[in-house]
Design a protein around this motif. Structure first.
Motif, PDB file in Angstrom:
ATOM      1  N   SER A 114      16.224  13.756   4.059  1.00 23.29           N
ATOM      2  CA  SER A 114      15.073  13.033   4.577  1.00 23.29           C
ATOM      3  C   SER A 114      14.195  12.619   3.396  1.00 23.29           C
ATOM      4  N   HIS A 115      13.922  11.322   3.271  1.00 19.72           N
ATOM      5  CA  HIS A 115      13.065  10.800   2.198  1.00 19.72           C
ATOM      6  C   HIS A 115      11.666  10.664   2.794  1.00 19.72           C
ATOM      7  N   VAL A 116      10.740  11.479   2.324  1.00 14.58           N
ATOM      8  CA  VAL A 116       9.406  11.487   2.932  1.00 14.58           C
ATOM      9  C   VAL A 116       8.395  10.815   1.997  1.00 14.58           C
ATOM     10  N   ALA A 117       7.813   9.717   2.484  1.00 20.00           N
ATOM     11  CA  ALA A 117       6.819   8.991   1.682  1.00 20.00           C
ATOM     12  C   ALA A 117       5.466   9.665   1.822  1.00 20.00           C
ATOM     13  N   GLU A 118       4.839   9.935   0.677  1.00 15.74           N
ATOM     14  CA  GLU A 118       3.509  10.554   0.697  1.00 15.74           C
ATOM     15  C   GLU A 118       2.466   9.520   0.264  1.00 15.74           C
ATOM     16  N   GLY A 119       1.217   9.803   0.629  1.00 15.09           N
ATOM     17  CA  GLY A 119       0.119   8.953   0.158  1.00 15.09           C
ATOM     18  C   GLY A 119      -0.213   7.810   1.097  1.00 15.09           C
ATOM     19  N   ILE A 120       0.418   7.765   2.272  1.00 16.24           N
ATOM     20  CA  ILE A 120       0.045   6.737   3.260  1.00 16.24           C
ATOM     21  C   ILE A 120      -0.620   7.494   4.413  1.00 16.24           C
ATOM     22  N   GLU A 121      -1.908   7.313   4.560  1.00 17.53           N
ATOM     23  CA  GLU A 121      -2.669   8.147   5.493  1.00 17.53           C
ATOM     24  C   GLU A 121      -2.474   7.737   6.955  1.00 17.53           C
ATOM     25  N   ALA A 122      -2.409   6.433   7.201  1.00 17.82           N
ATOM     26  CA  ALA A 122      -2.334   5.957   8.593  1.00 17.82           C
ATOM     27  C   ALA A 122      -1.267   4.871   8.685  1.00 17.82           C
ATOM     28  N   TYR A 123      -0.961   4.473   9.908  1.00 18.31           N
ATOM     29  CA  TYR A 123       0.069   3.438  10.064  1.00 18.31           C
ATOM     30  C   TYR A 123      -0.414   2.123   9.447  1.00 18.31           C
ATOM     31  N   ALA A 124       0.352   1.640   8.491  1.00 20.04           N
ATOM     32  CA  ALA A 124       0.069   0.366   7.819  1.00 20.04           C
ATOM     33  C   ALA A 124       1.432  -0.305   7.648  1.00 20.04           C
ATOM     34  N   PRO A 125       1.742  -1.301   8.461  1.00 21.23           N
ATOM     35  CA  PRO A 125       3.119  -1.827   8.494  1.00 21.23           C
ATOM     36  C   PRO A 125       3.660  -2.251   7.136  1.00 21.23           C
ATOM     37  N   ALA A 126       2.835  -2.943   6.342  1.00 19.18           N
ATOM     38  CA  ALA A 126       3.335  -3.422   5.044  1.00 19.18           C
ATOM     39  C   ALA A 126       3.588  -2.245   4.094  1.00 19.18           C
ATOM     40  N   ALA A 127       2.743  -1.217   4.180  1.00 18.91           N
ATOM     41  CA  ALA A 127       2.925  -0.043   3.311  1.00 18.91           C
ATOM     42  C   ALA A 127       4.192   0.717   3.709  1.00 18.91           C
ATOM     43  N   TRP A 128       4.418   0.847   5.021  1.00 17.92           N
ATOM     44  CA  TRP A 128       5.642   1.509   5.480  1.00 17.92           C
ATOM     45  C   TRP A 128       6.863   0.720   5.016  1.00 17.92           C
ATOM     46  N   ALA A 129       6.749  -0.612   5.056  1.00 17.17           N
ATOM     47  CA  ALA A 129       7.878  -1.450   4.624  1.00 17.17           C
ATOM     48  C   ALA A 129       8.144  -1.242   3.133  1.00 17.17           C
ATOM     49  N   THR A 130       7.085  -1.131   2.354  1.00 13.26           N
ATOM     50  CA  THR A 130       7.262  -0.899   0.907  1.00 13.26           C
ATOM     51  C   THR A 130       7.964   0.438   0.668  1.00 13.26           C
TER      52      THR A 130
END
Ligand code: FAD
Length: 314
Positions: free
Chosen positions: A42-58
């Motif tokens: 599982s690759h877990v992205a840290e540092g994104i506090e809330a749902y932000a579609p463009a950030a999730w895409a990055t």
């Protein structure tokens, strides 16, 4: 062949995992915390506090670049579809939303538009009114899975977790969910009501819904409506039934002055019985209705209400 699954800790991710397993060995991409799926990694992205579609895409794109998967899958939720749409637009890749199954897969020649590889999938279109068989030529198919179309994987998981901090740009955080506001439901909820009294353009005005409210009150019913009604501002969007509204499955759906467009039927076809009240004997809703009363609803609805009152007082 590694398949990446954009996963949230919910039932829909587990349904999407059933689909993804049909394509290869699955690794999850999660944001914030591991979703607890039974996958290898599982690759877990840290540092994104809330749902932000463009950030999730990055974040997803960073894992795509590292893992070089053969396909990317997400649940066909609003979030899953939105994130894959961002990835598709940025990478100029085709995106097939709301898939229900894989029919055939052929690898070869890079699998791009110029290659000989392809992936055949079945997907839901028109709010569930039809199933489409689609052939995708792409070096990296992006696929979301229609909710409730497949069984969820039940096992618990303890994947090897790899955390990373995606390199976000300012533009990735332009749209961020700031707050969740619970819908205020007064009376019976539309999605759970046993009877729904629904009105369309034929009701004529916001005031015209008064007679539908009265009938609904006698039947312990919720009031619904068509999109024409919400577009006209006669009722709030939360009352809308259909493809872009609420899907209802009551014992009885009473459609008053509703023509029966496919997008409306997509929301009420789960009803056990449909009663149509319509002045047009040729209205499309009659094809879906179990009972119909042909005539002016401004006469028929008050007549039903009056008969119910009489029956109850007698
Ligand atoms: C992408 C997309 C998504 C959509 N999503 C939805 C959705 O979620 N929900 C939805 O409802 N629509 C949706 N629509 C819109 C849909 O296509 C129809 O335009 C809409 O459902 C029509 O609403 P209606 O039946 O109230 O109006 P109309 O189609 O205008 O029908 C009115 C009906 O009332 C009858 N009538 C008129 N006067 C009387 C009277 N006095 N007594 C009895 N009957 C009378 C007429 O005979 C007619 O059948 C969507 C469209 C698109 C393109």
């Amino acid at each position: 062949m590694t398949v990446l699954l954009l996963a949230e800790p919910d039932e829909f991710a587990r349904q999407a995992l059933t689909f993804a397993r049909g394509l290869g060995e699955v690794e999850a991409v999660c944001v914030g915390a591991d979703a607890g799926l039974p996958v290898e990694r599982s690759h877990v992205a840290e540092g994104i506090e809330a749902y932000a579609p463009a950030a999730w895409a990055t974040a997803l794109e960073e894992v795509i670049d590292r893992v070089q998967p053969s396909a990317v899958v997400a649940a066909g939720t609003e979030q899953g579809n939105e994130v894959l749409a961002h990835v598709g637009a940025r990478r100029d890749l085709p995106f097939a939303a709301n898939c229900t199954g894989v029919l055939a897969e052929r690898s070869g020649g890079g699998a791009g538009a110029a290659g000989s590889g392809y992936l055949d999938v079945t997907r839901v279109r028109w709010g569930g009114s039809l199933l489409e068989e689609a052939r995708i030529h792409s070096p990296l198919p992006l696929l979301s899975v229609a909710p409730h179309a497949l069984p969820a994987v039940e096992e618990a998981g303890s994947p090897e977790v790899e955390t990373f901090t995606p390199a976000l740009s300012e533009s990735d955080l332009v749209a961020v969910v700031a707050e969740h506001v619970d819908e205020v439901v007064s009376g019976i909820s539309l999605a759970e009501a046993k009877v729904v009294v629904s009105g369309g353009r034929g009701v004529g005005s916001a005031d015209g819904f008064g007679m539908l409210e009265e009938l609904a009150g006698l039947l312990d019913a919720a009031v619904g409506c068509s999109r024409v009604v919400t577009s006209a501002g006669w009722r709030p969007h939360t009352d809308q039934v259909g493809q872009t509204g609420t899907k209802v499955s009551p014992d009885l759906y009473i459609a008053c002055g509703i023509s029966g467009a496919t997008q409306h039927i997509a929301g009420c076809k789960g009803a056990k019985k449909i009663l149509a009240i319509n002045s047009d004997a040729e209205a499309p809703i009659l094809a879906s209705a179990d009972y119909a009363v042909i005539g002016d609803l401004t006469e028929i609805v008050p007549a039903i209400t009056s008969e119910l009152r009489k029956a109850r007082s007698g």
